[in-house]
Design an enzyme around this catalytic site. Structure first.
Site, PDB file in Angstrom:
ATOM      1  N   ARG A  16      14.979  -0.535  -8.451  1.00 36.47           N
ATOM      2  CA  ARG A  16      14.141  -0.449  -7.089  1.00 36.47           C
ATOM      3  C   ARG A  16      14.569   0.396  -6.033  1.00 36.47           C
ATOM      4  NH1 ARG A  16      14.608  -0.954  -1.824  1.00 36.47           N
ATOM      5  NH2 ARG A  16      15.944  -2.668  -2.030  1.00 36.47           N
ATOM      6  N   ASP A  17      16.009   0.363  -5.503  1.00 37.11           N
ATOM      7  CA  ASP A  17      16.306   1.133  -4.440  1.00 37.11           C
ATOM      8  C   ASP A  17      16.700   2.424  -4.853  1.00 37.11           C
ATOM      9  OD1 ASP A  17      17.269   1.968  -1.874  1.00 37.11           O
ATOM     10  OD2 ASP A  17      18.831   0.340  -1.784  1.00 37.11           O
ATOM     11  N   CYS A 242      16.080   5.798   0.827  1.00 25.86           N
ATOM     12  CA  CYS A 242      14.899   5.404   1.270  1.00 25.86           C
ATOM     13  C   CYS A 242      14.198   6.469   2.048  1.00 25.86           C
ATOM     14  CB  CYS A 242      15.247   4.367   2.226  1.00 25.86           C
ATOM     15  SG  CYS A 242      13.602   3.913   3.030  1.00 25.86           S
ATOM     16  N   ASN A 251      23.488   4.408  -3.276  1.00 26.38           N
ATOM     17  CA  ASN A 251      23.785   3.003  -3.290  1.00 26.38           C
ATOM     18  C   ASN A 251      25.166   3.000  -3.684  1.00 26.38           C
ATOM     19  OD1 ASN A 251      21.558   0.773  -2.445  1.00 26.38           O
ATOM     20  ND2 ASN A 251      20.618   2.351  -3.987  1.00 26.38           N
TER      21      ASN A 251
HETATM   22  N1  COA Z   1       0.212  -3.063  -2.687  1.00 25.03           N
HETATM   23  C1  COA Z   1      -0.693  -2.186  -2.990  1.00 25.03           C
HETATM   24  N2  COA Z   1      -1.418  -1.478  -2.067  1.00 25.03           N
HETATM   25  C2  COA Z   1      -1.056  -1.872  -0.796  1.00 25.03           C
HETATM   26  C3  COA Z   1      -0.206  -3.016  -0.395  1.00 25.03           C
HETATM   27  C4  COA Z   1       0.559  -3.397  -1.571  1.00 25.03           C
HETATM   28  N3  COA Z   1       1.366  -4.555  -1.100  1.00 25.03           N
HETATM   29  N4  COA Z   1      -0.197  -3.053   0.850  1.00 25.03           N
HETATM   30  C5  COA Z   1      -1.027  -2.147   1.411  1.00 25.03           C
HETATM   31  N5  COA Z   1      -1.752  -1.449   0.460  1.00 25.03           N
HETATM   32  C6  COA Z   1      -2.584  -0.345   0.539  1.00 25.03           C
HETATM   33  C7  COA Z   1      -4.002  -0.731   1.204  1.00 25.03           C
HETATM   34  O1  COA Z   1      -4.890  -1.429   0.056  1.00 25.03           O
HETATM   35  C8  COA Z   1      -4.603   0.511   2.097  1.00 25.03           C
HETATM   36  O2  COA Z   1      -5.200   1.187   0.785  1.00 25.03           O
HETATM   37  P1  COA Z   1      -6.227   2.233   1.427  1.00 25.03           P
HETATM   38  O3  COA Z   1      -5.872   3.255   1.944  1.00 25.03           O
HETATM   39  O4  COA Z   1      -6.405   2.905  -0.155  1.00 25.03           O
HETATM   40  O5  COA Z   1      -7.461   1.331   1.716  1.00 25.03           O
HETATM   41  C9  COA Z   1      -3.055   1.140   2.128  1.00 25.03           C
HETATM   42  O6  COA Z   1      -2.042   0.666   1.277  1.00 25.03           O
HETATM   43  C10 COA Z   1      -2.704   0.756   3.556  1.00 25.03           C
HETATM   44  O7  COA Z   1      -2.575  -0.477   3.972  1.00 25.03           O
HETATM   45  P2  COA Z   1      -2.267  -1.301   5.163  1.00 25.03           P
HETATM   46  O8  COA Z   1      -2.452  -2.500   5.311  1.00 25.03           O
HETATM   47  O9  COA Z   1      -3.077  -0.196   6.485  1.00 25.03           O
HETATM   48  O10 COA Z   1      -0.816  -0.978   5.457  1.00 25.03           O
HETATM   49  P3  COA Z   1       0.081   0.481   6.170  1.00 25.03           P
HETATM   50  O11 COA Z   1      -0.650   1.758   5.811  1.00 25.03           O
HETATM   51  O12 COA Z   1       0.377   0.007   7.303  1.00 25.03           O
HETATM   52  O13 COA Z   1       1.237   0.285   5.458  1.00 25.03           O
HETATM   53  C11 COA Z   1       2.821  -1.327   4.147  1.00 25.03           C
HETATM   54  C12 COA Z   1       2.121  -0.968   5.250  1.00 25.03           C
HETATM   55  C13 COA Z   1       3.837  -2.441   4.333  1.00 25.03           C
HETATM   56  C14 COA Z   1       1.745  -1.725   2.940  1.00 25.03           C
HETATM   57  C15 COA Z   1       3.626  -0.009   3.549  1.00 25.03           C
HETATM   58  O14 COA Z   1       4.406   0.650   4.870  1.00 25.03           O
HETATM   59  C16 COA Z   1       4.570  -0.025   2.509  1.00 25.03           C
HETATM   60  O15 COA Z   1       4.199  -0.260   1.308  1.00 25.03           O
HETATM   61  N6  COA Z   1       5.830  -0.063   2.967  1.00 25.03           N
HETATM   62  C17 COA Z   1       6.885  -0.175   2.014  1.00 25.03           C
HETATM   63  C18 COA Z   1       8.365   0.858   2.184  1.00 25.03           C
HETATM   64  C19 COA Z   1       9.409   0.567   1.343  1.00 25.03           C
HETATM   65  O16 COA Z   1       9.097  -0.075   0.271  1.00 25.03           O
HETATM   66  N7  COA Z   1      10.377   1.145   1.624  1.00 25.03           N
HETATM   67  C20 COA Z   1      11.383   1.095   0.940  1.00 25.03           C
HETATM   68  C21 COA Z   1      12.271  -0.276   0.856  1.00 25.03           C
HETATM   69  S1  COA Z   1      13.412  -0.399   2.103  1.00 25.03           S
HETATM   70 ZN    ZN Z   2      19.621   0.484  -0.618  1.00 24.83          ZN
END
Ligand code: COA
Ligand code: ZN
Length: 312
Positions: A16-17, A242, A251
């Site tokens: 994952r990371d 990240c 890591n």
């Molecule tokens: N799985 C799949 N798709 C997802 C989802 C999920 N868990 N959550 C949101 N989406 C999709 C939505 O369907 C939407 O799609 P569309 O543009 O085609 O309609 C889009 O993503 C945006 O969704 P929204 O609810 O507005 O979220 P956002 O843009 O504010 O994003 C997160 C919020 C949390 C979903 C996003 O920032 C994210 O996934 N972050 C993870 C970051 C990460 O993993 N970092 C590393 C780990 S430390």
């Molecule tokens: Zn990490």
């Protein structure tokens, strides 16, 4: 070798990371093979992927397919990251039984990483964690940027503990302090651990996630061990970073961690040659040399003085 110090859990985050920030497309079956090698090496907690937005983390957009390929052996846990209800629905459909929610000690990082302030993220997680408990799943809550934030600088330990306590109140089985950008030092680990147990959080429920960006990861592990921590995250091959944490490098490498723990007499259940095989495999998949310390030097057999499982 053991002198009875006890057991330390190694929570593997390589799939994952380690892979989330790689731009090279990695076939789903190569990810599954990597996870299989890690399991063969004796790792029992392998964070497999993330059910996040594919726009945020394109590399892990195959999470649903990947879960279907994993060999669900008894005693093996494959936690996945879940940021919201959508992720929870996908995790349920994929048949997972362990999740990690993730927030941060700083609003600036949480906003960029998950589009929520820390408070908003805790509100989002509450029903997800309730549902996970109903399902009998194991749960972890990450406090990213627990030592420092790429946008706002040093994080004071009481702030990190405050977020950890909120996650514990929401019912997570384990909290994990993440040094997302690898700025932490042993004195901070000592202080943070002391404040955490002083706040009533049992240390059996606390893990650390170090990045070796500035070469302090193993020193931090040693400080954590002395303070009573018995779970550390690492990634075979030392991959990782990240996309929302500029300057975050790899890591802590699982092979470096296993070498230290075993040589000190901790019991991990993990085979160093097995980890090295997984580390070499992922390095090959990424087309990069295996650059970790123990990856290059191999382990060491104190009976013969010879290196163990050295590369090439
Ligand atoms: N799985 C799949 N798709 C997802 C989802 C999920 N868990 N959550 C949101 N989406 C999709 C939505 O369907 C939407 O799609 P569309 O543009 O085609 O309609 C889009 O993503 C945006 O969704 P929204 O609810 O507005 O979220 P956002 O843009 O504010 O994003 C997160 C919020 C949390 C979903 C996003 O920032 C994210 O996934 N972050 C993870 C970051 C990460 O993993 N970092 C590393 C780990 S430390
Ligand atoms: Zn990490």
């Amino acid at each position: 070798m053991t002198n009875g110090r006890g057991h330390v859990r190694i929570y593997e985050v390589g799939p994952r990371d380690g892979l989330q920030n790689e731009s090279t497309p990695i076939p789903t079956d190569a990810k599954a093979r990597f996870i299989g090698l890690l399991a063969d090496a004796g790792l029992r907690e392998i964070e497999a992927t993330s059910f996040v937005s594919p726009k945020a983390i394109p590399q892990l957009s195959d999470a649903d397919e990947l879960l279907a390929l994993l060999d669900r052996r008894a005693g093996l846990r494959y936690p996945v990251l879940v940021p919201n209800q959508r992720g929870m629905d996908r995790a349920e459909a994929a048949g997972v039984d362990a999740i990690a929610v993730f927030t941060a000690a700083s609003d600036a990082f949480a906003s960029r990483n998950i589009g929520m302030t820390v408070e908003e993220s805790l509100r989002t997680f509450a029903p997800l964690l309730r549902r996970a408990q109903e399902l009998g799943w194991w749960t972890r809550g990450y406090v990213s940027t627990a030592f420092g934030c790429p946008y706002t600088g040093r994080v004071e330990p009481p702030r990190a503990v405050e977020v950890a306590r909120r996650l514990v109140e929401l019912g997570v089985d384990e909290v994990c302090y993440g040094d997302t950008i690898g700025v932490g030092v042993p004195a901070q680990v000592e202080e943070l651990t002391g404040l955490t147990s002083g706040d009533g959080i049992r240390l059996e429920r606390v893990a650390y996630h170090f990045h070796d960006t500035r070469g302090t990861a193993l020193a931090n592990v040693t400080a954590g061990l002395r303070a009573g921590i018995r779970c550390f995250d690492s990634a075979a091959g030392g991959t990782g970073g990240c996309p929302y944490a500029p300057g975050a490098a790899g890591n802590l490498a699982t092979e470096d961690l296993v070498y230290l723990l075993e040589a000190e007499g901790w019991e991990t259940g993990v085979s160093l040659p097995g980890v090295l095989e997984a580390a070499r495999y992922v390095a090959d998949v990424l087309g990069k040399p295996l650059a970790t310390k123990v990856g290059q030097a191999g382990g060491w057999d104190p009976l013969t003085g010879a290196p163990v499982a050295r590369a090439g």
